[in-house]
Scaffold this motif. Sequence first.
Motif, short mmCIF file in Angstrom:
data_model
loop_
_atom_site.label_atom_id
_atom_site.label_comp_id
_atom_site.label_asym_id
_atom_site.label_seq_id
_atom_site.Cartn_x
_atom_site.Cartn_y
_atom_site.Cartn_z
N ARG A 122 41.52 40.63 55.76
CA ARG A 122 42.40 41.41 56.63
C ARG A 122 43.85 41.02 56.36
O ARG A 122 44.19 39.82 56.35
N PRO A 123 44.74 42.00 56.14
CA PRO A 123 46.14 41.68 55.91
C PRO A 123 46.75 40.82 57.02
O PRO A 123 47.55 39.92 56.74
N ALA A 124 46.36 41.06 58.28
CA ALA A 124 46.90 40.26 59.38
C ALA A 124 46.49 38.79 59.23
O ALA A 124 47.27 37.88 59.54
N GLY A 125 45.27 38.56 58.78
CA GLY A 125 44.83 37.18 58.55
C GLY A 125 45.59 36.53 57.42
O GLY A 125 45.87 35.31 57.46
N GLN A 147 42.06 43.56 47.45
CA GLN A 147 42.89 42.86 48.44
C GLN A 147 44.36 43.22 48.27
O GLN A 147 45.08 43.43 49.24
N LEU A 148 44.79 43.26 47.01
CA LEU A 148 46.19 43.64 46.75
C LEU A 148 46.47 45.04 47.26
O LEU A 148 47.51 45.29 47.89
N LEU A 152 49.26 46.26 50.09
CA LEU A 152 50.25 47.28 49.79
C LEU A 152 50.14 48.46 50.75
O LEU A 152 51.15 49.02 51.19
N SER A 153 48.92 48.84 51.09
CA SER A 153 48.71 49.97 51.98
C SER A 153 49.09 49.62 53.41
O SER A 153 49.61 50.47 54.15
N ASP A 154 48.85 48.36 53.79
CA ASP A 154 49.20 47.92 55.14
C ASP A 154 50.72 47.79 55.31
O ASP A 154 51.26 48.07 56.37
N ALA A 155 51.38 47.37 54.19
CA ALA A 155 52.83 47.18 54.19
C ALA A 155 53.22 46.19 55.29
O ALA A 155 52.49 45.27 55.61
N GLY A 156 54.38 46.37 55.89
CA GLY A 156 54.80 45.53 57.00
C GLY A 156 54.81 44.05 56.67
O GLY A 156 55.23 43.62 55.61
#
Length: 381
Positions: A122-125, A147-148, A152-156
């Motif tokens: 998870r990007p937040a993790g 994962q990359l 990139l899709s999550d951005a932020g």
Amino acid sequence: MRALAVDGSPESVEHLIGALAAALDGSGPAVVPGLVEVPAAEVPDDVAVVIATSGSTGEPKYVMLTAAALTASARATEARLGGPGRWVLALPADHVAGVQVVLRALLAGQPPVVQDVREGFRPAGFVRATRRLPHGARRYVSLVPTQLLRILSDAGAALHALAGYDAVLVGGAALAPALRERAEAAGIRVVTTYGMSETCGGCVYDGVPLDGVDVRVAEDGRLLLGGPTLARGYLGDPGATAESFAGGWFRTGDVGRIDDGRVTVLGRADDMIVTGGEKVAPAAVERVLAAQPGVGAVCVVGVPDPEWGSLVAAAVVPSGPEPDEKALRDAVRAAEGRAAVPRRFLFLDELPVRGIGKPDRRAVADLLAVTPVHIPNDPTR
């Protein structure tokens, strides 16, 4: 041998860290990351880790990695990346890539910061794990392309965090050129890696072998790898060891070429598609398709055909609206010739994967086997 259940939790990785440290300095037995049944065979004294891997065939093999080979790999990586640093472990630690993150971190003097991936990446993790790194130290992480793409899709915050790393190793599967360009445009310092369990993980970075690693192309086109990072062989399988390890070289299952010292992997030898008597390398077609507008990810396989033997078929994950099939076919025809043009296309939300993120070619082939042919047979073939 000591088998350890590594479920992705920080607690299980902590146990693995201690066991690996003992195995490296010889004070503890060889470690098997993951509760797998290994052959009842004697483990040589210099072996520190036994990695269970199914490879692309599904048949289990048990790769014996010595302390010397693991250390040589970690030191060569450190030298290539510009010096020691702090690592975030975002990969499963029962695969060679995850084990190597742990070892690189230990040899640099600090254990890795562990991202809990029990519920998936998870990007937040990743952001939370990055925040635990000390300021001022060099930062490294190893990811798979999926994962990359998620970051990139999550951005932020996740993308901002990743841009702060001194190197982002990407391996486990081919990295699409468009995805790499997108990452680099966002400030990500991407380093692609090529290797396998038998070479202690990645041993070729951005097409250039690590210091001490040798690469040759055999007469049949297969890549041969040599140097201090080679495994000792397969536990309990002297026949497979003799077949794959000979004269200081490991015979890979990959076809490739070397141009001015730079290695290009063309794909698995057993993935080659023979259509109408002509050989087509799926990886070559994938590179062309991945570079086209609107293509986020792609997997090319051969599917049986009574007339041609096999048809070239492609599963595509669009990065936006579905790309035009004719434009995709035209691009492949121009770059690789008529034989390489996919006869079937299937657009998916995501590719089936196995292991740490490699496309599951068998699953893709099963899906494409029932996909209608989109274009008529080419009479000029």
